[in-house]
Design a protein around this motif. Structure first.
Motif, PDB file in Angstrom:
ATOM      1  N   ASP A 287       0.916  -1.161   0.057  1.00  0.00           N
ATOM      2  CA  ASP A 287      -0.112  -0.072  -0.022  1.00  0.00           C
ATOM      3  C   ASP A 287       0.963   1.223  -0.265  1.00  0.00           C
ATOM      4  OD1 ASP A 287      -1.877   2.036   0.480  1.00  0.00           O
ATOM      5  OD2 ASP A 287      -2.864   1.117   1.912  1.00  0.00           O
ATOM      6  N   THR A 288       1.123   1.756  -1.131  1.00  0.00           N
ATOM      7  CA  THR A 288       1.939   2.989  -1.323  1.00  0.00           C
ATOM      8  C   THR A 288       1.316   4.466  -0.913  1.00  0.00           C
ATOM      9  OG1 THR A 288       1.446   3.113  -3.610  1.00  0.00           O
ATOM     10  CG2 THR A 288       3.326   1.910  -3.296  1.00  0.00           C
ATOM     11  N   SER A 289       0.114   4.291  -0.571  1.00  0.00           N
ATOM     12  CA  SER A 289      -0.429   5.512  -0.099  1.00  0.00           C
ATOM     13  C   SER A 289      -0.009   5.935   1.299  1.00  0.00           C
ATOM     14  CB  SER A 289      -2.128   5.300   0.262  1.00  0.00           C
ATOM     15  OG  SER A 289      -2.276   4.589   1.179  1.00  0.00           O
ATOM     16  N   CYS A 290       0.712   5.110   2.079  1.00  0.00           N
ATOM     17  CA  CYS A 290       1.421   5.675   3.202  1.00  0.00           C
ATOM     18  C   CYS A 290       2.324   6.451   3.120  1.00  0.00           C
ATOM     19  CB  CYS A 290       1.535   4.312   4.103  1.00  0.00           C
ATOM     20  SG  CYS A 290       3.045   3.179   3.346  1.00  0.00           S
ATOM     21  N   THR A 292       2.790   8.838   0.850  1.00  0.00           N
ATOM     22  CA  THR A 292       2.129  10.281   0.590  1.00  0.00           C
ATOM     23  C   THR A 292       1.614  10.605   2.101  1.00  0.00           C
ATOM     24  OG1 THR A 292       1.028   9.450  -1.468  1.00  0.00           O
ATOM     25  CG2 THR A 292       0.021  11.409  -0.344  1.00  0.00           C
ATOM     26  N   TRP A 293       1.325   9.786   3.080  1.00  0.00           N
ATOM     27  CA  TRP A 293       0.853  10.292   4.361  1.00  0.00           C
ATOM     28  C   TRP A 293       2.167  10.602   4.990  1.00  0.00           C
ATOM     29  CZ3 TRP A 293       2.282   8.340   9.445  1.00  0.00           C
ATOM     30  CH2 TRP A 293       1.592   8.930  10.182  1.00  0.00           C
ATOM     31  N   ASP A 295       4.881  11.893   3.773  1.00  0.00           N
ATOM     32  CA  ASP A 295       5.497  13.265   3.097  1.00  0.00           C
ATOM     33  C   ASP A 295       4.867  14.470   3.815  1.00  0.00           C
ATOM     34  OD1 ASP A 295       6.905  12.108   1.046  1.00  0.00           O
ATOM     35  OD2 ASP A 295       5.166  12.166  -0.574  1.00  0.00           O
ATOM     36  N   CYS A 364      -1.525   6.254  10.387  1.00  0.00           N
ATOM     37  CA  CYS A 364      -1.899   5.606   9.529  1.00  0.00           C
ATOM     38  C   CYS A 364      -1.658   3.841   9.436  1.00  0.00           C
ATOM     39  CB  CYS A 364      -0.927   6.136   8.277  1.00  0.00           C
ATOM     40  SG  CYS A 364      -1.377   5.429   6.564  1.00  0.00           S
ATOM     41  N   VAL A 366      -2.076   0.253   7.398  1.00  0.00           N
ATOM     42  CA  VAL A 366      -2.046  -0.322   6.186  1.00  0.00           C
ATOM     43  C   VAL A 366      -2.024  -1.749   6.354  1.00  0.00           C
ATOM     44  CG1 VAL A 366      -1.449   1.718   4.967  1.00  0.00           C
ATOM     45  CG2 VAL A 366       0.243  -0.064   5.681  1.00  0.00           C
TER      46      VAL A 366
END
Length: 500
Positions: A287-290, A292-293, A295, A364, A366
């Motif tokens: 889950d690469t959305s983490c 962005t979090w 950042d 976060c 994931v």
């Protein structure tokens, strides 16, 4: 792959911690101009394809190591050919695999590899060398005789744990095992060459130190493994010489041909191999959305929490950890694997009431994270880990201090080296709490204090300083130093057909 084309066959275990470094090694060899047959188990292959959207290809190319201009055949590239053998394991990532189930798959995998070699012998496509995970050392000895092949054993752990395992006969002879009498667990082992004194209680949990030898199935398995590994033409260790200098020198003086070749993930990431190939070593979708979090977070402000791909986590442990994270007032990125959900339909059902809503500003969660990218992110301040070797090595190599919560295997031993030898972390729970039964409120309070200490305390500051020093040593070993030189020499010997 044309008939008689000289190549190397690499055989991996079906678990993340063993598969990933051997996959990196396979890519290094292919980038050096050596064709590779990479043998995966059926479960690993299915999960890899699902996790990475990997095309159903049986052959792909590895670009040369443009980062290493002096590497042998650096202008050439070779193929990696995938072969799949049965393992008898389920392919549902939500199904928890017990260690006994995984161990039970080894015979099936070995049989498949032997049949594959017989087929290739008929087709005149036998490899020039086998590189096998050490747990397949029985297979290594059989095929060395049957097919007259040289073979290398790959040790996925530290050289220090290798040495402890190698010296089990001496521990038995001197009466340190079994450790049943009062005070036996606190006895200090101070006679293993190259190792600082270590208490019996810090030996790997997998040794089952309290059991009588005749009732301890682990001991004959380990002893047999090392009897076979000693016969290998090479023993490749996923660590670097500078981290374990004394123990490596002692093992070499004992006649073992050890080559330190790690951290292999770093060899992989420093090459020109594409992101697609790198991602293909993960058994779970990342889950690469983490990222962005991350950042959006301040530098070194986030605690990364992950307990590897196998370590079991009971529901009450996850709940207690959630309370500790909430009370610590520390930002966190927490990996909770699908097989840890305890049958719950959502994280809201698994974790304390309103935890997810209350923590959304500083937390976060994931199901799986791109760990190397996470550890390399500027916002990560520390890593709360089970202390599996890959996680320890990756944390050290990124200069990230460690908060240890070992679960199984040799993880408690890794934590001991993390704290006392390398000085890059501390345990989540004190030694007293590990020995004595404590109520859950007390455990949560201790965890909260440890989190605060590693993130904001003097111990955490000192651990970060040491971790950054080890990071520098690891990078040097891979870019121009000991590990790269060892791999270059091995690649040359494989190309020339002379294993010195």
């Amino acid at each position: 792959m044309s008939a008689m084309e000289p190549h190397v066959m690499v055989v991996t275990l079906p678990t993340q911690g063993h598969l990933a470094p051997l996959t990196s090694l396979a890519h290094f060899l292919a980038a050096s101009g050596i064709p590779v047959v990479l043998v995966r188990s059926a479960r690993a292959h299915v999960l890899l394809q699902a996790a990475s959207n990997e095309a159903a290809l049986s052959v792909f190319s590895a670009p040369p190591f443009a980062s290493f201009p002096d590497l042998v055949n650096s202008t050439s590239k070779a193929t990696i050919h995938i072969e799949i053998v049965a393992d008898g394991l389920p392919t549902d990532p939500k199904q928890r695999l017990e260690r006994g189930t995984i161990l039970g798959s080894f015979d099936t995998i070995e049989k498949g590899v032997e049949e594959l070699l017989e087929k290739r012998m008929v087709e005149k496509q036998l490899p020039k060398c086998l590189i096998l995970d050490s747990f397949f050392s029985n297979l290594g000895q059989r095929v060395a005789v049957k097919f007259r092949l040289p073979w290398m054993a790959f040790w996925a752990g530290s050289a220090s744990v290798f040495s402890l395992s190698y010296h089990i006969p001496k521990l038995l002879a001197k009466g340190y095992l079994p450790a049943k009498e009062e005070g036996a667990m606190d006895r200090e082992i101070d006679f293993i060459p190259g190792l600082s004194p270590i208490a019996v209680k810090d030996l790997p949990k997998g040794f089952n130190v309290e059991l009588d030898p005749e009732n301890n199935p682990a001991l004959p398995l380990i002893r047999n493994l090392f009897e076979n590994v000693k016969q290998a033409d090479r023993i490749l260790v996923n660590s670097f010489f500078e981290l374990e200098r004394a123990v490596v020198q002692s093992l070499r003086e004992a006649g073992l041909h050890l080559d330190m070749v790690g951290p292999l993930f770093m060899m992989h990431s420093l090459s020109s191999v594409s992101n697609h190939v790198t991602a293909a070593a993960s058994l779970l979708p990342e889950d690469t959305s983490c990222l962005t979090w991350l950042d959006k977070q301040q530098e070194t402000s986030v605690l990364y929490v992950s307990f590897g791909s196998i370590a079991p986590m009971e529901e009450h442990t996850l709940v207690d950890l959630a309370h500790a994270l909430e009370a610590s007032n520390v930002n966190f990125l927490w990996v909770i694997r699908p097989d840890c959900m305890s049958g719950k339909a959502s994280l809201q059902q698994l974790l304390p009431e309103a935890f997810m809503e209350g923590m959304q500003d500083r937390g976060c969660v994931v199901p799986w994270a791109p760990q190397l990218a996470v550890l390399g992110h500027r916002s990560i301040g520390a890593f709360l880990t089970h202390c599996g070797w890959n996680s320890v090595l990756e944390s050290l190599s990124h200069g990230v201090p460690i908060l240890g919560f070992p679960q199984d295997a040799e993880q408690n031993t890794n934590l001991r080296f993390v704290v006392k030898d390398w000085k890059v972390g501390l345990p989540l729970f004190s030694e007293k709490q590990q020995k004595e039964p404590c109520n859950r409120r007390s455990m949560c309070s201790q965890a909260e204090c440890s989190i605060a200490e590693i993130m904001r305390g003097d111990v955490g500051t000192e651990a970060r300083k040491h971790a950054l020093e080890w990071r520098k040593a690891a990078v040097e070993a891979c870019i121009s130093g000991s590990s790269l030189l060892n791999l270059q020499r091995i690649a040359n010997e494989l190309i020339t057909g002379h294993l010195a």
